[in-house]
Scaffold this motif. Structure first.
Motif, PDB file in Angstrom:
ATOM      1  N   LYS A   1      -7.008   6.485   3.992  1.00  0.00           N
ATOM      2  CA  LYS A   1      -8.063   5.484   5.009  1.00  0.00           C
ATOM      3  C   LYS A   1      -8.533   6.349   6.666  1.00  0.00           C
ATOM      4  O   LYS A   1      -9.604   6.274   7.168  1.00  0.00           O
TER       5      LYS A   1
ATOM      6  N   ASN B   1       1.080  -1.404   0.038  1.00  0.00           N
ATOM      7  CA  ASN B   1      -0.091  -0.233  -0.058  1.00  0.00           C
ATOM      8  C   ASN B   1       1.210   1.488   0.016  1.00  0.00           C
ATOM      9  O   ASN B   1       2.317   1.142   0.579  1.00  0.00           O
TER      10      ASN B   1
ATOM     11  N   SER C   1      -5.415  -0.356  -3.790  1.00  0.00           N
ATOM     12  CA  SER C   1      -6.639  -0.238  -3.839  1.00  0.00           C
ATOM     13  C   SER C   1      -7.656  -0.156  -5.108  1.00  0.00           C
ATOM     14  O   SER C   1      -8.854  -0.177  -4.927  1.00  0.00           O
TER      15      SER C   1
ATOM     16  N   GLU D   1      -3.166   5.756   0.304  1.00  0.00           N
ATOM     17  CA  GLU D   1      -4.379   4.960   0.583  1.00  0.00           C
ATOM     18  C   GLU D   1      -4.436   5.038   2.073  1.00  0.00           C
ATOM     19  O   GLU D   1      -5.361   5.050   2.925  1.00  0.00           O
TER      20      GLU D   1
END
Length: 504
Positions: A189, A181, A210, A185
């Motif tokens: 989040k 990641n 993602s 991200e």
């Protein structure tokens, strides 16, 4: 007086004397909680090609410049090193994931994967080159890349992407090629708003696995029909497009001017310095990295652009709450113009190895993926026997390769052999370049790194650091956990030293 009492009195006297000496020392400087910057935003800048020596020289000769003023309120890391290989993809991923290709799985924007299938093959064959540059645009001649609305992943043509036999033969987008990641991200989040601007739609890569990490991804195609990289002035005009995007974002708009919010994390890459280092009419004039007139212009234009960003942050009352990080995806080699050597492709210099190579990625390094991995020793022996003909300085193969990256016998993406040529050697066949990147040399990897905030004091750190440390530092500055990044956990990446951050 007994001997025991004399010893006791002597000890007490020594202790009291020591305490007095300590009290007489100058007080240790500490930063109070009120003086520490409360970071709410991070402006992350990659000046592609900017060496540590470039930053040092520019600040020294331009004391009133934006870079000098940011350095006055910042920590400069003189021994900061970019990724190996020093290509743009692994270089940027080091900055935004905290990892090297060992964890990201991304070695170059032009590489190979033994488990994927070629575009349009219907997965009938296994093993393919993975090219993630302007060639995957719907229309690379257009600034937008041909997408609707353009300037992002919508400009990527899925028919031009490699296919994954293990996932229903689906196209592999750049973001899904990444194994770990990204900071975007993690920040998104946590409720933050994220933005990034770069040079190809293929920088969908920074969205992370993602595919949703960047709220405002702005990727005008640099290799469009107007050829912005043909002249430094044209590249500067291209950079200006992205600078306008950053100014919009500081003003609480999207890159293209629609209403939005100020990003928690945002930034861009500058390309003019890199082009100024490469063009035969530009480059450096000596081994001390004295810039030519064109390269000097690129540096000054970039500095002025940074000045516009700082001024806009101040105008919007955001300067004190913004951490500004300036670094580079990669350097460029050679700095010394007398070292330039362009012998052509390694496969032509040593033709015996060509039939055994499935994919060769060549710049000022050569990454080789073989048609038959059982022939690795044979190819390595041929390269070793022809070091002079191939201008070879070092081979990374077997244990020397596995010590840096995952074993190519178990990882589908690791090159079988990496060839580092003699510094100054450029294998690429382009006649338009007097410098390149990708290699492991000092000129390729010793990049600028400056972390600035108006509450910082000027400091130079001469310890060796890497650009992988930028990602966990950003998260810590924003009050988030660095270990939320998979690459940070895998590679045990530390935050940068000497910074007073939110939770220190």
């Amino acid at each position: 007086m007994s001997q025991g009492k004399r010893i006791f009195n002597f000890a007490i006297t020594a202790i009291l004397g020591g305490v007095a000496a300590i009290l007489a020392l100058p007080s240790v400087q500490t930063v109070s909680a009120a003086e520490k910057p409360t970071i709410k935003h991070v402006l992350l800048i990659s000046v592609d090609g900017l060496h540590a020596v470039d930053l040092a020289n520019y600040v020294k000769t331009h004391p009133d410049s934006t870079l000098a003023k940011l350095s006055d309120r910042g920590v400069t890391y003189t021994k900061a090193f970019a990724s190996r290989p020093s290509d743009s993809f692994p270089g940027l991923l080091a900055i935004v994931t905290g990892g090297t290709p060992r964890s990201t799985g991304v070695y170059y924007d032009n590489s190979y994967d033994r488990k994927l299938s070629p575009p349009g093959s219907n997965c009938s064959t296994i093993g393919t080159e993975v090219v993630l540059d302007e060639s995957i645009d719907i229309n690379p001649d257009l600034l937008s890349g041909g997408g609707n609305p353009g300037f992002n992943a919508s400009s990527i043509d899925p028919a031009k992407l490699p296919l994954d036999p293990s996932n229903g033969c689906q196209p592999v987008y750049p973001h899904s090629y990444l194994r770990v990641n990204t900071i975007f991200e993690v920040i998104k989040k946590a409720g933050g708003y994220t933005a990034w601007a770069d040079k190809h739609p293929a920088y969908d890569l920074v969205n992370g696995p993602s595919g949703q990490g960047v709220d405002d991804l702005y990727t005008p195609e640099i290799n469009n029909a107007d050829s912005p990289t043909s002249k430094v002035a044209a590249t500067e005009a291209y950079d200006d497009i992205k600078v306008t995007a950053i100014l919009n974002q500081i003003d609480g708009k999207t890159a293209t001017g629609a209403p939005a919010t100020v990003p928690t994390i945002f930034g861009m890459n500058f390309q003019a310095v890199s082009v100024g280092e490469k063009l035969p009419t530009a480059g450096y004039t000596d081994a001390a990295a004295t810039p030519s007139a064109e390269l000097q212009d690129a540096l000054e234009h970039t500095d002025a652009s940074l000045g516009k960003m700082v001024a806009e942050l101040k105008a919007q009352g955001l300067y004190k709450s913004t951490l500004i990080i300036i670094s580079a995806k990669h350097g460029q080699s050679p700095i010394d113009p007398s070292k330039v050597n362009k012998p052509g492709s390694l496969l032509k210099l040593i033709p015996a190895i060509a039939p055994l190579v499935a994919k060769a990625t060549e710049d000022d390094i050569a990454l080789l993926w073989l048609t038959d991995q059982s022939k690795t020793s044979d190819v390595a022996d041929a390269l070793s026997a022809n070091k002079a003909a191939g201008f070879i300085r070092k081979l990374y193969v077997g244990e020397s390769l596995a010590s840096l990256f995952d074993d190519p016998s178990t990882d589908s993406r690791t090159p079988d052999i990496i060839v580092q040529p003699i510094p100054g050697t450029i294998y690429t066949t382009s006649t338009k370049k007097i410098a390149e990147h990708g290699g492991f040399t000092l000129d390729d990897t010793n990049v600028a790194l400056l972390v600035s905030n108006p509450r910082f004091e000027r400091e130079k750190v001469r310890d060796v650091v890497t650009t992988t440390q930028i990602a966990p530092t950003i998260l810590k500055a924003l009050g988030l956990k660095p270990r939320a990044l998979k690459a940070v956990r895998l590679e045990k990446t530390h935050v940068l030293p000497a910074l007073e951050l939110n939770d220190d």
